[in-house]
Enzyme design. Structure first.
Site, PDB file in Angstrom:
ATOM      1  N   THR A  16      46.134 -61.571 -32.998  1.00  0.00           N
ATOM      2  CA  THR A  16      47.166 -60.537 -33.047  1.00  0.00           C
ATOM      3  C   THR A  16      47.434 -60.187 -31.591  1.00  0.00           C
ATOM      4  O   THR A  16      46.510 -60.247 -30.763  1.00  0.00           O
ATOM      5  CB  THR A  16      46.710 -59.268 -33.796  1.00  0.00           C
ATOM      6  OG1 THR A  16      45.578 -58.720 -33.126  1.00  0.00           O
ATOM      7  CG2 THR A  16      46.322 -59.573 -35.251  1.00  0.00           C
ATOM      8  N   HIS A  17      48.671 -59.888 -31.260  1.00  0.00           N
ATOM      9  CA  HIS A  17      49.051 -59.624 -29.858  1.00  0.00           C
ATOM     10  C   HIS A  17      48.708 -60.811 -28.954  1.00  0.00           C
ATOM     11  O   HIS A  17      48.462 -60.634 -27.765  1.00  0.00           O
ATOM     12  CB  HIS A  17      48.356 -58.369 -29.306  1.00  0.00           C
ATOM     13  CG  HIS A  17      48.403 -57.178 -30.208  1.00  0.00           C
ATOM     14  ND1 HIS A  17      49.337 -56.176 -30.118  1.00  0.00           N
ATOM     15  CD2 HIS A  17      47.615 -56.841 -31.273  1.00  0.00           C
ATOM     16  CE1 HIS A  17      49.130 -55.272 -31.050  1.00  0.00           C
ATOM     17  NE2 HIS A  17      48.091 -55.661 -31.773  1.00  0.00           N
TER      18      HIS A  17
ATOM     19  N   LYS B  19      54.206 -84.471 -17.374  1.00  0.00           N
ATOM     20  CA  LYS B  19      54.661 -83.491 -18.362  1.00  0.00           C
ATOM     21  C   LYS B  19      54.908 -84.092 -19.738  1.00  0.00           C
ATOM     22  O   LYS B  19      55.347 -85.221 -19.886  1.00  0.00           O
ATOM     23  CB  LYS B  19      55.947 -82.806 -17.888  1.00  0.00           C
ATOM     24  CG  LYS B  19      55.739 -81.771 -16.804  1.00  0.00           C
ATOM     25  CD  LYS B  19      54.806 -80.618 -17.201  1.00  0.00           C
ATOM     26  CE  LYS B  19      55.450 -79.647 -18.168  1.00  0.00           C
ATOM     27  NZ  LYS B  19      56.521 -78.876 -17.517  1.00  0.00           N
TER      28      LYS B  19
ATOM     29  N   SER C  77      94.058 -74.631 -38.690  1.00  0.00           N
ATOM     30  CA  SER C  77      92.622 -74.680 -38.982  1.00  0.00           C
ATOM     31  C   SER C  77      92.184 -76.084 -39.374  1.00  0.00           C
ATOM     32  O   SER C  77      91.009 -76.321 -39.627  1.00  0.00           O
ATOM     33  CB  SER C  77      92.271 -73.690 -40.094  1.00  0.00           C
ATOM     34  OG  SER C  77      93.083 -73.924 -41.238  1.00  0.00           O
TER      35      SER C  77
ATOM     36  N   SER D 181      59.363 -84.951 -18.262  1.00  0.00           N
ATOM     37  CA  SER D 181      60.091 -84.292 -17.178  1.00  0.00           C
ATOM     38  C   SER D 181      60.624 -85.351 -16.230  1.00  0.00           C
ATOM     39  O   SER D 181      59.971 -86.362 -16.001  1.00  0.00           O
ATOM     40  CB  SER D 181      59.137 -83.348 -16.438  1.00  0.00           C
ATOM     41  OG  SER D 181      59.582 -83.132 -15.117  1.00  0.00           O
TER      42      SER D 181
ATOM     43  N   GLN E 173      90.383 -66.688 -41.656  1.00  0.00           N
ATOM     44  CA  GLN E 173      90.281 -68.091 -41.250  1.00  0.00           C
ATOM     45  C   GLN E 173      89.104 -68.286 -40.277  1.00  0.00           C
ATOM     46  O   GLN E 173      88.588 -69.387 -40.137  1.00  0.00           O
ATOM     47  CB  GLN E 173      91.593 -68.536 -40.596  1.00  0.00           C
ATOM     48  CG  GLN E 173      91.617 -69.978 -40.158  1.00  0.00           C
ATOM     49  CD  GLN E 173      93.042 -70.459 -39.910  1.00  0.00           C
ATOM     50  OE1 GLN E 173      93.811 -70.636 -40.847  1.00  0.00           O
ATOM     51  NE2 GLN E 173      93.394 -70.660 -38.653  1.00  0.00           N
TER      52      GLN E 173
ATOM     53  N   ASN F  95      56.557 -82.165 -22.917  1.00  0.00           N
ATOM     54  CA  ASN F  95      57.103 -80.868 -23.301  1.00  0.00           C
ATOM     55  C   ASN F  95      57.420 -80.804 -24.801  1.00  0.00           C
ATOM     56  O   ASN F  95      57.916 -81.777 -25.368  1.00  0.00           O
ATOM     57  CB  ASN F  95      58.367 -80.574 -22.501  1.00  0.00           C
ATOM     58  CG  ASN F  95      58.099 -80.489 -21.008  1.00  0.00           C
ATOM     59  OD1 ASN F  95      57.025 -80.042 -20.597  1.00  0.00           O
ATOM     60  ND2 ASN F  95      59.047 -80.949 -20.214  1.00  0.00           N
TER      61      ASN F  95
ATOM     62  N   GLU G  82      60.818 -75.868 -28.885  1.00  0.00           N
ATOM     63  CA  GLU G  82      61.564 -74.914 -28.048  1.00  0.00           C
ATOM     64  C   GLU G  82      62.992 -74.790 -28.568  1.00  0.00           C
ATOM     65  O   GLU G  82      63.563 -73.699 -28.632  1.00  0.00           O
ATOM     66  CB  GLU G  82      61.566 -75.372 -26.591  1.00  0.00           C
ATOM     67  CG  GLU G  82      60.177 -75.333 -25.962  1.00  0.00           C
ATOM     68  CD  GLU G  82      60.157 -76.067 -24.629  1.00  0.00           C
ATOM     69  OE1 GLU G  82      60.757 -75.559 -23.679  1.00  0.00           O
ATOM     70  OE2 GLU G  82      59.551 -77.151 -24.550  1.00  0.00           O
TER      71      GLU G  82
ATOM     72  N   TYR H 277      93.700 -60.726 -48.644  1.00  0.00           N
ATOM     73  CA  TYR H 277      93.653 -61.769 -47.619  1.00  0.00           C
ATOM     74  C   TYR H 277      94.332 -61.337 -46.331  1.00  0.00           C
ATOM     75  O   TYR H 277      95.423 -60.759 -46.348  1.00  0.00           O
ATOM     76  CB  TYR H 277      94.313 -63.062 -48.123  1.00  0.00           C
ATOM     77  CG  TYR H 277      94.177 -64.183 -47.100  1.00  0.00           C
ATOM     78  CD1 TYR H 277      93.018 -64.937 -47.034  1.00  0.00           C
ATOM     79  CD2 TYR H 277      95.187 -64.426 -46.169  1.00  0.00           C
ATOM     80  CE1 TYR H 277      92.865 -65.924 -46.072  1.00  0.00           C
ATOM     81  CE2 TYR H 277      95.045 -65.411 -45.203  1.00  0.00           C
ATOM     82  CZ  TYR H 277      93.872 -66.162 -45.158  1.00  0.00           C
ATOM     83  OH  TYR H 277      93.719 -67.131 -44.204  1.00  0.00           O
TER      84      TYR H 277
ATOM     85  N   ASN I  82      95.506 -68.586 -50.644  1.00  0.00           N
ATOM     86  CA  ASN I  82      94.485 -67.541 -50.576  1.00  0.00           C
ATOM     87  C   ASN I  82      93.388 -67.737 -51.621  1.00  0.00           C
ATOM     88  O   ASN I  82      92.199 -67.627 -51.311  1.00  0.00           O
ATOM     89  CB  ASN I  82      95.128 -66.164 -50.749  1.00  0.00           C
ATOM     90  CG  ASN I  82      96.123 -65.857 -49.642  1.00  0.00           C
ATOM     91  OD1 ASN I  82      96.223 -66.628 -48.679  1.00  0.00           O
ATOM     92  ND2 ASN I  82      96.853 -64.762 -49.765  1.00  0.00           N
TER      93      ASN I  82
ATOM     94  N   LYS J 137      85.138 -69.839 -41.154  1.00  0.00           N
ATOM     95  CA  LYS J 137      84.618 -71.191 -41.369  1.00  0.00           C
ATOM     96  C   LYS J 137      83.759 -71.731 -40.241  1.00  0.00           C
ATOM     97  O   LYS J 137      82.694 -72.300 -40.478  1.00  0.00           O
ATOM     98  CB  LYS J 137      85.775 -72.149 -41.643  1.00  0.00           C
ATOM     99  CG  LYS J 137      86.327 -71.973 -43.033  1.00  0.00           C
ATOM    100  CD  LYS J 137      87.647 -72.674 -43.202  1.00  0.00           C
ATOM    101  CE  LYS J 137      88.496 -71.935 -44.191  1.00  0.00           C
ATOM    102  NZ  LYS J 137      88.912 -70.582 -43.725  1.00  0.00           N
TER     103      LYS J 137
HETATM  104  N1  ARG Z   1      93.738 -71.787 -43.258  1.00  0.00           N
HETATM  105  C1  ARG Z   1      93.666 -70.617 -44.025  1.00  0.00           C
HETATM  106  C2  ARG Z   1      92.252 -70.051 -43.988  1.00  0.00           C
HETATM  107  O1  ARG Z   1      91.395 -70.732 -43.596  1.00  0.00           O
HETATM  108  C3  ARG Z   1      94.024 -70.916 -45.444  1.00  0.00           C
HETATM  109  C4  ARG Z   1      94.629 -69.768 -46.165  1.00  0.00           C
HETATM  110  C5  ARG Z   1      95.934 -69.478 -45.577  1.00  0.00           C
HETATM  111  N2  ARG Z   1      96.592 -68.463 -46.324  1.00  0.00           N
HETATM  112  C6  ARG Z   1      97.678 -67.878 -45.833  1.00  0.00           C
HETATM  113  N3  ARG Z   1      98.211 -66.982 -46.559  1.00  0.00           N
HETATM  114  N4  ARG Z   1      98.170 -68.214 -44.676  1.00  0.00           N
HETATM  115  O2  ARG Z   1      92.049 -68.918 -44.307  1.00  0.00           O
END
Ligand code: ARG
Length: 455
Positions: free
Chosen positions: A154-155, A282, A22, A276, A321, A284, A289, A316, A109, A324
């Site tokens: 409206t509409h 044009k 990650s 354009s 993961q 735009n 948009e 966990y 974790n 993110k």
């Molecule tokens: N890269 C992991 C995540 O984003 C970190 C936690 C990893 N924990 C584990 N027990 N492998 O969740």
């Protein structure tokens, strides 16, 4: 260096290595990760698990790692699985074996949950400031054009006359609710999971309240199993971002419409319009948009996360993961979109004469019905009478004000000479003076309330 190599005989398949990693996206939590570790070192010293000197060495090393990241000098290695591994690996290079004491009683974790909360907390505050700028731009436009009248729709059909300022503020309040929602979410973000360990808690007497204080958290999570598996704060943030995106898309849509030649109510500044490659004439409204289009990915990111969370076993799981990238994408999207939205609104040119030209007598039909109501006619009846008058005027191809008095009196004998006084757009607007209405007095009060929200 793996954080967990001991029990394995052979190495990882390189493809698995890449699949598992990650670091490609979580490196950006380096600041949060290091702040969390610095606080954790202090807690370990406090618990007597590190000497003061060891603590100082670790903190000095961590600060050096932080600096390397900040100055873009940190070299990410292939084997750095995630940001936690990368920081610890580098710390080890800098301070030697004492680095191995940092992770005492801690798990990635509780660490990653802490990092993500710190990261989200900061992002929310930044977003809220950007949102206030969009709101301030809307307020500025409302204040700059206190008298401009426009057709309210409206509409997408002409409905009743309103003040332009009322329209501008109609986009202020959704953003205010978004800001309040994020501020509320921030309370649930700001609870510390560190000390939850892998899932069962910390066996080495680490003071979690001390940690919370060090890191500016309002409190600590009450259940270690929940603490490591909870991503509600990400889901909430993503929902708030999605709804904000929806609101920006609606502002965008209004401005796309209003800037078209058919409406001509506003002109977007050159800086936020594009041309354009084929049609030289044009101009735009791409900025707006895109504002509309970005809502799609913001909604998608929320759905991605909820889908990851659904049906996960307690505590966990590596699926987490996947929290993110959607979060970072939504935050990145809004970090760019919000300042653009503010700038577009701020630099908008308003054309009140085009707005006035788009008004027609039909927009006063309700006022005409209200005229009869004031003479004691039940609204249902007056609605019907005025409906017939509208049809009569339409049939003759004239406006309501051009119908002769006998046409009115034929429709209902309670119409008098004074009926023609109804045909004043400004009067119509001024009559709607209850709280939240479009009368200038009500809009002034609304404006004051809006400015109060921005103080
Ligand atoms: N890269 C992991 C995540 O984003 C970190 C936690 C990893 N924990 C584990 N027990 N492998 O969740």
């Amino acid at each position: 260096m793996k954080l967990w190599g001991g029990r394995f005989e052979s190495g990882m398949d390189q493809r698995m290595e890449r699949f598992n990693a990650s670091i490609g996206f979580d490196w950006r939590m380096y600041d949060a990760d290091i702040s969390g570790s610095v606080a954790y070192v202090r807690a370990l010293v406090k618990a007597g698990l590190l000497t003061e000197a060891e603590g100082d060495t670790l903190i000095g090393g961590l600060e050096q790692v932080r600096q390397e990241f900040a100055q873009d000098q940190f070299e990410i290695r292939l084997a750095d699985e995630d940001i936690h591994t990368a920081v610890e690996r580098r710390l080890h290079e800098l301070v030697g074996p004492v680095a191995g004491k940092l992770h005492t009683g801690r798990s990635r974790n509780d660490q990653v949950a802490t990092d993500l909360r710190l990261y989200t907390r900061e992002a929310i505050h930044r977003l809220m400031a950007y949102m206030a700028e969009v709101q301030a731009a809307l307020v500025a436009q409302a204040e700059a054009h206190p008298d401009a009248l426009m057709p309210g729709y409206t509409h997408v059909q002409r409905a009743q006359p309103v003040l332009f300022a009322h329209w501008a503020l109609s986009h202020f309040w959704p953003l205010q609710r978004d800001r309040e929602r994020l501020a509320d979410a921030a309370k649930r973000v700001n609870v510390l999971p560190l000390g939850a360990g892998a899932l069962a808690g910390n066996a080495l007497g680490v003071d979690r309240d001390f940690l919370a204080g060090q890191l500016g958290f309002d409190g600590v999570t009450p259940n270690s199993m929940d603490a490591v598996g909870d991503r509600d704060f990400v889901a909430e943030t993503l929902f708030d971002c999605a709804l904000l995106g929806v609101h920006l898309s609606r502002l965008g849509e209004d401005l796309v419409f209003y800037s078209s030649a058919e409406f001509g109510f506003v002109t977007l500044a050159d800086a936020y319009s594009t041309g354009s490659s084929l049609m030289p004439q044009k101009r735009n409204p791409d900025s707006m948009e895109l504002m509309r289009g970005k809502a799609g990915r913001l909604i998608g990111n929320l759905v991605t996360l909820l889908t990851v969370l659904k049906g996960l076993p307690a505590t966990y799981n590596k699926d987490l993961q996947e929290d993110k990238e959607p979060l970072f994408d939504s935050l990145d999207t809004l970090d760019v979109a919000l300042p653009i939205a503010a700038a577009v609104v701020r630099s908008l040119t308003i054309h009140p004469e085009r707005m006035a030209a788009a008004m027609d007598d039909g927009m006063l039909a309700t006022d005409l019905a209200d005229y009869l109501v004031r003479k004691g006619v039940p609204f249902r009846e007056s609605h019907h009478i005025v409906g017939r008058l509208v049809r009569a005027a339409d049939g003759r191809g004239i406006g309501l004000r051009d119908l002769p008095l006998d046409a009115y009196q034929q429709a209902d004998e309670r119409f008098g000479e004074d009926v023609y006084r109804v045909f004043d757009m400004r009067e119509s607007v001024a009559r709607r003076d209850t709280v939240g209405g479009t009368a200038p007095s009500a809009v002034q009060a609304q404006l004051a309330a809006a400015k109060e929200c921005l103080r």
